[in-house]
Scaffold this active site. Structure first.
Site, PDB file in Angstrom:
ATOM      1  N   HIS A  68       0.880  -1.188   0.000  1.00 39.18           N
ATOM      2  CA  HIS A  68       0.000   0.000   0.000  1.00 39.18           C
ATOM      3  C   HIS A  68       0.914   1.233   0.000  1.00 39.18           C
ATOM      4  CE1 HIS A  68      -2.494  -2.851   2.411  1.00 39.18           C
ATOM      5  NE2 HIS A  68      -3.531  -2.255   1.873  1.00 39.18           N
ATOM      6  N   ASP A  71       2.236   1.945   3.375  1.00 38.52           N
ATOM      7  CA  ASP A  71       3.183   0.970   3.935  1.00 38.52           C
ATOM      8  C   ASP A  71       4.618   1.416   3.677  1.00 38.52           C
ATOM      9  OD1 ASP A  71       1.007  -0.711   4.346  1.00 38.52           O
ATOM     10  OD2 ASP A  71       1.433  -1.974   2.597  1.00 38.52           O
ATOM     11  N   GLU A 199     -11.285  -6.412  -4.202  1.00 39.42           N
ATOM     12  CA  GLU A 199     -11.132  -7.514  -3.244  1.00 39.42           C
ATOM     13  C   GLU A 199     -12.352  -7.610  -2.332  1.00 39.42           C
ATOM     14  OE1 GLU A 199      -7.346  -7.856  -1.299  1.00 39.42           O
ATOM     15  OE2 GLU A 199      -8.284  -8.710   0.477  1.00 39.42           O
ATOM     16  N   GLU A 235      -9.480 -13.538  -1.270  1.00 40.01           N
ATOM     17  CA  GLU A 235      -8.693 -13.925  -0.088  1.00 40.01           C
ATOM     18  C   GLU A 235      -9.366 -15.105   0.605  1.00 40.01           C
ATOM     19  OE1 GLU A 235      -7.180 -10.914   2.551  1.00 40.01           O
ATOM     20  OE2 GLU A 235      -7.581 -12.180   4.287  1.00 40.01           O
ATOM     21  N   HIS A 238     -11.250 -14.170   3.784  1.00 40.44           N
ATOM     22  CA  HIS A 238     -12.461 -13.387   3.487  1.00 40.44           C
ATOM     23  C   HIS A 238     -13.563 -14.311   2.975  1.00 40.44           C
ATOM     24  CE1 HIS A 238     -10.001  -9.426   2.743  1.00 40.44           C
ATOM     25  NE2 HIS A 238      -9.780  -9.962   3.929  1.00 40.44           N
ATOM     26  N   ASP A 276      -5.817 -13.932   9.341  1.00 49.41           N
ATOM     27  CA  ASP A 276      -4.666 -13.859   8.416  1.00 49.41           C
ATOM     28  C   ASP A 276      -3.520 -14.783   8.795  1.00 49.41           C
ATOM     29  OD1 ASP A 276      -5.778 -11.967   6.667  1.00 49.41           O
ATOM     30  OD2 ASP A 276      -5.085 -10.278   7.877  1.00 49.41           O
ATOM     31  N   ASP A 306      -1.021 -12.963   2.138  1.00 47.10           N
ATOM     32  CA  ASP A 306      -1.577 -11.914   3.004  1.00 47.10           C
ATOM     33  C   ASP A 306      -1.701 -12.533   4.395  1.00 47.10           C
ATOM     34  OD1 ASP A 306      -2.770  -9.722   4.087  1.00 47.10           O
ATOM     35  OD2 ASP A 306      -4.640  -9.907   2.988  1.00 47.10           O
TER      36      ASP A 306
HETATM   37  C1  ASO Z   1      -4.940  -5.322   3.835  1.00 49.58           C
HETATM   38  C2  ASO Z   1      -5.963  -6.398   3.911  1.00 49.58           C
HETATM   39  C3  ASO Z   1      -5.898  -7.288   2.701  1.00 49.58           C
HETATM   40  C4  ASO Z   1      -5.861  -6.533   1.424  1.00 49.58           C
HETATM   41  C5  ASO Z   1      -4.896  -5.426   1.471  1.00 49.58           C
HETATM   42  C6  ASO Z   1      -5.053  -4.540   0.275  1.00 49.58           C
HETATM   43  O1  ASO Z   1      -5.692  -7.198   5.033  1.00 49.58           O
HETATM   44  O2  ASO Z   1      -6.933  -8.191   2.698  1.00 49.58           O
HETATM   45  O3  ASO Z   1      -5.496  -7.404   0.374  1.00 49.58           O
HETATM   46  O4  ASO Z   1      -5.014  -4.660   2.623  1.00 49.58           O
HETATM   47  O5  ASO Z   1      -5.693  -3.364   0.603  1.00 49.58           O
END
Ligand code: ASO
Length: 404
Positions: A68, A71, A199, A235, A238, A276, A306
């Site tokens: 991200h 990040d 997602e 995911e 999810h 996760d 993830d």
């Molecule tokens: C964090 C989430 C994840 C997602 C990621 C992308 O835990 O599921 O893929 O952000 O925004």
């Protein structure tokens, strides 16, 4: 189908769980005392974090990573400062990618952590927040293009609602549809040829997440004319939180033509939230990857881990154990899935089950060429009831265990 096993090993490490998360949970603070968390300005720490991240990725020998915007670079005091921090760090990432040969599977923007997004990003009633989300996404797509990223992900972490008493649901869905159209439009204008991935996730963090599961996302994409432009990043955890299995979500996305990429992890059957954890169950993973292979494998997508080590696993080597174990598991699961395909007994069972499709009546009836009257006439003229055929579920499930 013309692919080698190595073609499916498109493994990626995620920046957020491995290099950003400090071990903080709702009950306690940081547990991971990594050297890039303290002892410098935010930008100095971001530079050190990127060095540590690429050191880890290289030692692991993983081909891809995902991140991200927030990040990799700290939020600044103003939007311009945030953008300049981000652009500066993207240069560092480009140099690390160049040096190590590690590639970007996908980039994304964090539109859920900052307090400005507490009532949504694209679905926020405040147009200034909508514009801020657009600013972040524009910069993150630019960065993804610059870094040769193969996909761009949007996870609508705060796109949902808690109570209808303060929510105009129709307006919020329209905003989300318009936002995504702006993203797709921008992608084409700048010549980004990667795949845009939405997602799905239910129930967390908002009670009613708009992108609940694959079926919901497909309906949303259809409504806003995006089903040919956007695919899904599915995911595992999810999927199970929405009451589905991982393989169901994969197979449904393939059937609807929107399968894109996977976030590999595992939920805890006892816990009703997103834990996760690293995937560690071979039959479960094999069946999911069987669905992937049956659908022809990945085009631009891959397997992004993830997943995070638990907050007590503070030794940096734990991060290696988590990833090595999960990658080994996925490689073995792919071999099991390949055996399931090669043996042909499963495919044969499916062919036999759908044999009716291959008769001329079957095709006419099941492809919708016969009216209700014509169907009814046939049944009444034959005047015989149907003899049901066994579904053979138990035999097939037992067979799967033998490939392991
Ligand atoms: C964090 C989430 C994840 C997602 C990621 C992308 O835990 O599921 O893929 O952000 O925004």
């Amino acid at each position: 189908r013309g692919k080698r096993m190595e073609d499916h090993l498109r493994f990626a490490v995620c920046y957020w769980h491995s290099f950003v998360w400090t071990g903080l949970d709702p009950f306690g603070g940081e547990t991971f005392l990594r050297p890039w968390f303290t002892g410098g300005s935010p930008m100095e720490l971001a530079v050190r974090k990127a060095e540590a991240a690429f050191d880890f990725l290289s030692r692991l020998g993983v081909p891809y990573y995902c991140f991200h915007d927030r990040d990799v670079a700290p939020e600044g005091a103003t939007p311009r400062e945030s953008l300049s921090n981000f652009r500066h760090m993207v240069e560092h990432l480009a140099a690390h990618q160049q040096r190590t040969g590690i590639k970007l599977l996908w980039g994304t923007a964090n539109l859920f952590s900052h307090r400005r997004y507490m009532a949504g990003a694209a679905t926020n009633p405040d147009p200034e927040v909508f514009a801020m989300a657009a600013t972040q996404v524009k910069a993150a797509i630019d960065a993804t293009l610059q870094l040769g990223g193969e996909n761009y992900v949007l996870w609508g972490g705060r796109e949902g609602y808690e109570t209808l008493l303060n929510t105009d649901l129709r307006q919020e869905l329209d905003q989300l549809g318009r936002f995504l159209n702006l993203v797709v439009d921008y992608k084409h204008r700048i010549g980004f040829t990667g795949t845009i991935l939405l997602e799905p996730k239910p129930r967390e963090p908002t009670k009613h997440q708009y992108d609940f599961d694959v079926a919901t996302v497909y309906g949303f994409l259809k409504r806003y004319g995006l089903e040919k432009e956007v695919k899904v990043n599915i995911e595992a955890n999810h999927a199970t939180l929405s009451g589905h299995s991982f393989e169901h979500e994969i197979a449904l996305a393939q059937a609807l033509g929107i399968f894109g990429s996977l976030d590999m992890n595992r939920g805890d059957p006892q816990l009703g939230w997103d834990t996760d954890q690293f995937p560690n169950n071979l039959p479960e993973t094999a069946i999911a990857l069987y669905s992937v292979l049956q659908g022809g494998g990945f085009t631009t997508g891959g397997l992004n881990f993830d997943a995070k080590v638990r907050r007590q696993s503070i030794d940096p080597t734990d991060l290696f154990h988590g990833h090595v174990g999960a990658m080994d598991l996925c490689a073995r699961a792919l071999l099991v899935a390949a055996r399931m395909i090669e043996d042909d007994r499963l495919a044969k069972a499916v062919r036999e089950r759908y044999a009716g499709w291959r008769t001329s009546f079957g095709r006419d009836a099941l492809e919708g060429r016969l009216s209700l009257e014509a169907l009814s006439e046939r049944v009444l003229s034959r005047n015989e009831d149907v003899t049901p055929v066994s579904g053979r579920q138990e035999a097939l499930e037992n067979l799967v265990n033998r490939y392991i």
